[in-house]
Design a protein around this motif. Sequence first.
Motif, mmCIF file in Angstrom:
data_model
loop_
_atom_site.group_PDB
_atom_site.id
_atom_site.type_symbol
_atom_site.label_atom_id
_atom_site.label_comp_id
_atom_site.label_asym_id
_atom_site.label_seq_id
_atom_site.Cartn_x
_atom_site.Cartn_y
_atom_site.Cartn_z
ATOM 1 N N PRO A 339 0.802 -1.214 0.000
ATOM 2 C CA PRO A 339 0.000 0.000 0.000
ATOM 3 C C PRO A 339 0.844 1.277 0.000
ATOM 4 C CG PRO A 339 -0.948 -1.577 1.510
ATOM 5 C CD PRO A 339 0.320 -2.180 1.004
ATOM 6 N N LYS A 340 1.988 1.225 0.660
ATOM 7 C CA LYS A 340 2.865 2.393 0.723
ATOM 8 C C LYS A 340 3.158 2.936 -0.687
ATOM 9 C CE LYS A 340 7.123 3.517 3.081
ATOM 10 N NZ LYS A 340 8.366 3.749 2.471
ATOM 11 N N ILE A 343 0.143 4.683 -2.107
ATOM 12 C CA ILE A 343 -0.094 5.987 -1.490
ATOM 13 C C ILE A 343 0.878 7.013 -2.064
ATOM 14 C CG2 ILE A 343 0.005 7.280 0.683
ATOM 15 C CD1 ILE A 343 -0.861 4.668 2.089
ATOM 16 N N GLN A 357 -9.438 -2.930 9.757
ATOM 17 C CA GLN A 357 -8.481 -2.386 8.805
ATOM 18 C C GLN A 357 -8.341 -0.885 8.842
ATOM 19 O OE1 GLN A 357 -9.910 -3.968 5.143
ATOM 20 N NE2 GLN A 357 -9.218 -6.016 5.647
ATOM 21 N N ILE A 360 -6.972 2.524 14.527
ATOM 22 C CA ILE A 360 -6.059 2.099 15.570
ATOM 23 C C ILE A 360 -6.845 2.407 16.830
ATOM 24 C CG2 ILE A 360 -3.743 2.321 16.496
ATOM 25 C CD1 ILE A 360 -2.991 2.315 13.759
ATOM 26 N N TRP A 426 -8.473 10.032 5.160
ATOM 27 C CA TRP A 426 -8.149 9.786 3.745
ATOM 28 C C TRP A 426 -8.482 10.939 2.824
ATOM 29 C CZ3 TRP A 426 -4.595 6.548 2.974
ATOM 30 C CH2 TRP A 426 -4.469 5.434 3.807
ATOM 31 N N MET B 195 1.810 3.016 15.990
ATOM 32 C CA MET B 195 0.733 2.810 15.025
ATOM 33 C C MET B 195 0.687 1.348 14.580
ATOM 34 S SD MET B 195 -0.772 5.614 14.748
ATOM 35 C CE MET B 195 -0.370 6.286 16.309
ATOM 36 N N GLN B 201 -2.637 -4.166 10.578
ATOM 37 C CA GLN B 201 -3.328 -4.142 9.280
ATOM 38 C C GLN B 201 -3.651 -2.731 8.842
ATOM 39 O OE1 GLN B 201 -6.614 -6.427 7.715
ATOM 40 N NE2 GLN B 201 -6.492 -7.621 9.595
ATOM 41 N N ALA B 202 -4.217 -1.960 9.773
ATOM 42 C CA ALA B 202 -4.596 -0.590 9.440
ATOM 43 C C ALA B 202 -3.353 0.225 9.115
ATOM 44 C CB ALA B 202 -5.361 0.039 10.596
ATOM 45 N N ALA B 203 -2.290 0.011 9.878
ATOM 46 C CA ALA B 203 -1.074 0.779 9.644
ATOM 47 C C ALA B 203 -0.493 0.438 8.275
ATOM 48 C CB ALA B 203 -0.053 0.493 10.738
ATOM 49 N N LYS B 204 -0.561 -0.816 7.915
ATOM 50 C CA LYS B 204 -0.043 -1.221 6.618
ATOM 51 C C LYS B 204 -0.824 -0.544 5.489
ATOM 52 C CE LYS B 204 1.437 -5.130 3.969
ATOM 53 N NZ LYS B 204 1.288 -6.537 3.672
ATOM 54 N N LEU B 205 -2.145 -0.543 5.635
ATOM 55 C CA LEU B 205 -2.974 0.093 4.615
ATOM 56 C C LEU B 205 -2.736 1.597 4.565
ATOM 57 C CD1 LEU B 205 -6.413 -1.730 4.815
ATOM 58 C CD2 LEU B 205 -4.722 -1.844 3.007
ATOM 59 N N ALA B 206 -2.163 2.145 5.630
ATOM 60 C CA ALA B 206 -1.894 3.579 5.633
ATOM 61 C C ALA B 206 -0.441 3.861 5.264
ATOM 62 C CB ALA B 206 -2.225 4.172 7.002
ATOM 63 N N GLY B 207 0.246 2.870 4.752
ATOM 64 C CA GLY B 207 1.565 3.116 4.206
ATOM 65 C C GLY B 207 2.740 2.780 5.105
ATOM 66 N N PHE B 208 2.491 2.134 6.230
ATOM 67 C CA PHE B 208 3.612 1.714 7.065
ATOM 68 C C PHE B 208 4.078 0.327 6.631
ATOM 69 C CE2 PHE B 208 1.444 4.855 9.603
ATOM 70 C CZ PHE B 208 2.487 5.576 10.160
ATOM 71 N N ASN B 209 5.274 -0.039 7.088
ATOM 72 C CA ASN B 209 5.829 -1.330 6.699
ATOM 73 C C ASN B 209 6.102 -2.191 7.935
ATOM 74 O OD1 ASN B 209 7.261 -3.473 5.683
ATOM 75 N ND2 ASN B 209 8.415 -2.225 4.226
#
Lengths: 513, 321
Positions: A339-340, A343, A357, A360, A426, B195, B201-209
């Motif tokens: 996803p990174k 984005i 998903q 947090i 978003w 995060m 999962q949410a962090a990954k979808l927001a661009g974290f690794n």
Amino acid sequence: MAQETEVKTSVMNNGSQGLTLEVDNISKSFPGVKALQNVSFKATSGKVLALLGENGAGKSTLLKVLSGDIRPDEGEVRINGVPQKFDAPVQAIQAGVSVIYQERQLVPSMSVIENIYCGDLPSTKAGILRKREMKQTAEKIISDFGLDIDPYEKLGRLSTAHQQMVEIMKAYRRDSKIIAFDEPTASLTDTEVTILFDLIKRLKEEGKIILYVSHRLAEIFQITDEIVVLKDGRMVKQLNTAETNEAELIKAMVGRDIGDTYSALKRNDKIGDVLLEVKNLTTDAIHDVSFTLHRGEIVGFAGLVGAGRTEVVRAIFGADPIKSGEVILDGETVHFKQPKDAIEAGIALCPEDRKEQGLIRFRSVQDNVCLPVFQKMKKGLILDRKKQEALTEKAIEKYSIRTPSLEKLVVELSGGNQQKVILGRWTSELLTTKLLILDEPTKGIDVGTKAEIYQILCDLAREGKGVIFISSELPEVINIADTIIVMHNGHVTGTLARADATEEKVMSLAMLD
Amino acid sequence: MLKTSRAQKFIKSKVFILLILLVLEVVVFTILSQGLYVSIINIRNILNSIVITAFLTVGAVLLMVRGYVDISASAVGCFTTMMVATLLAAGMPWPIAILFCLIASGVVGFVNAVLITECGFQPFIVTMAMAQVLKGLQYIIFGTNRIDIKDPTMVALGTQRIGGLVPYTLVLALICIIVYGFILSKTYFGKSIYMIGGNPQAAKLAGFNPKKMAYILFINDSILAGLAGCLLAFRMKAGALDSITNGQFTGMTGAILGGVSFGGGTGGMFGAFIGMLVISGFKTGLTLLAVPPWWMTFGSGALLLFALAFDRFASFRRTKS
Ligand SMILES: Nc1ncnc2c1ncn2[C@@H]1O[C@H](COP(=O)(O)OP(=O)(O)OP(=O)(O)O)[C@@H](O)[C@H]1O
Ligand SMILES: [Mg+2]
């Protein structure tokens, strides 16, 4: 076994004729919020009573009071005139009250059967589980619902909609006298909604009391008999469904008229050049999906649950592996590994399942809004606090998020407000988005804010951005999107322009065999 | 918009409760020991005892905020006490000897991370197995004899104190805590740990690794443990087996006391540091009072349970009001 259940039901039936539920003068405060203030109403058996109100009005809190999850600061609940004091959910269940929460309360790693029985697994005196009994009852319930679910399947592998149905089965099995549904349809598609409504009608005929919370007004008129409207934790009025209309309800709820949502929209009329081209995209869940999206265009995805809409956008976003096919963004073939990358290339995806998903949950509203843009908030070595606050305040204002502070844990917000936090995340201006993908963005959002969200989508389109809009609420897709793509079983079965799209046409494409 | 001031927030935090606990502890032990608890000798003891735990705490906090645990940290530390002593005894210059130890530790962290992220094994199980592997390897490679360290610089680093009171190694440990505390609370990297720990999962979808993060954190944890091992060897002027037994549990207990949860996503370095002080102070107090060792073990466990219960009660009161 089946007989036993029937006997039990009929006993319960006799017991629940002439049943009343009185909510008397209930108040409940959380730090910084008065969630409920002197709420009183009465519900009687054989009727469906709707609880209506904006996000954060106090509906879920009220249901949590009924389920024994929250103790009210003041007031009492009476069943058949007898005051009830619930210290824990078990007591409410024993008193015959079942609440189906807005957030699913299931165990993903356990089977459907075990989830249906969660809380009171039947066992012999020696403590051995009565597996056969469990299986038979579970199978009977599943067939009562008319669903095709394997009782041994792990819950986590079911679609969101089917998980929601299992949640309902759980309450159905307990055979309670009073059943409350908190936004049950928010993650269901039409098929399951029909099943659910049939079920509610049946339960109602059996003389149960049904409480029903939903932001979809059409549903309220379809299945409820009475309506209680809440605003800012206070009861505004109680009325008969047959004697009211949408406009009156909205006015009571929002405090003003909002008019016809769709015709009031300021839409984009200049569709630009091609922004995204998807060619023969294939993954484990979808086959040969192709479509084109232009700058300034809103493409809607319609279809039944499991049709593969979420999977299409996840594949584009680099969240699921692609088997074959091509994604072309701005004339360039792209292949996002994670996803990174997507984005960074200017795509944003607001995911469907906010609990798993999106959020947090035990972090603040601020952290949740800033999540994808923290990187842009570096000031030397440290993160700029002011920037974070400014961004969050903007999101709170744009979506009228109801929160007493930026630091409030997001899990403590009402369901709809949580959804707004994710939308705020978003759509922030710090993300240089070319293409915004929204998967069921209006799930759990109240009418007033829904209209605002539609306008925000149109505004994004007017700025020349591309928007992909997935929704299971048909009227919404066919009225907002410029182009509607219908999916069935992982395939695209049709593409319609807004002018030609009707609910019937979309449905027939969505159910194609 | 409602804003709670910093002071208000602090008073409501776990750290505040812990500080009270720490003060209470000092007062009680001072009274019980008739003042011996605050004597120079005992303070020197306490300061000595927290050095190694401090390093292990830092690594543990970072991992736990991410939602991981590393049971192998103590074993890595033990391993490097022997390794650094052996290398020095073989005549290797100290910078190179330390460097080799840190590299070896890093490799252990790397292997842990591979097993956890690529094979999807549970961190608890992987690192527990790794701890045993290392224990075994340590005997196999270095034997069971004590190996003396004679390098004057390193012995000095390990044993000398500023003003005769504060060990140099403690200064290193404090710098480590401050630097990592800063990273955790103020920087982008620190925010990413929270995060990802809060919802991978949410962090990954927001661009974290999350994967990369797992590698960094496990390698970091092992290297810190390796460094702690070297410093301990310098203090003991020797490499000895079983020198750090279960040090990471003290670190983890301190972290939990300080508000870091096993679920990930919460807590901070300062709280964990205070938590660690509470535990170390407690243990030294009991030693001073000549309490039998099994009572000490009992006491540390009871302290953790007490602190957890106290915190629960306090936060319960908070939500009620
Ligand atoms: N556990 C909690 N801690 C703190 N505040 C809470 C908690 N639960 C609810 N609230 C607050 O109480 C208010 C009412 O929330 P509630 O969930 O009842 O709203 P709702 O009517 O169900 O809204 P929605 O339609 O968005 O689901 C909100 O302002 C919410 O932030
Ligand atoms: Mg709600």
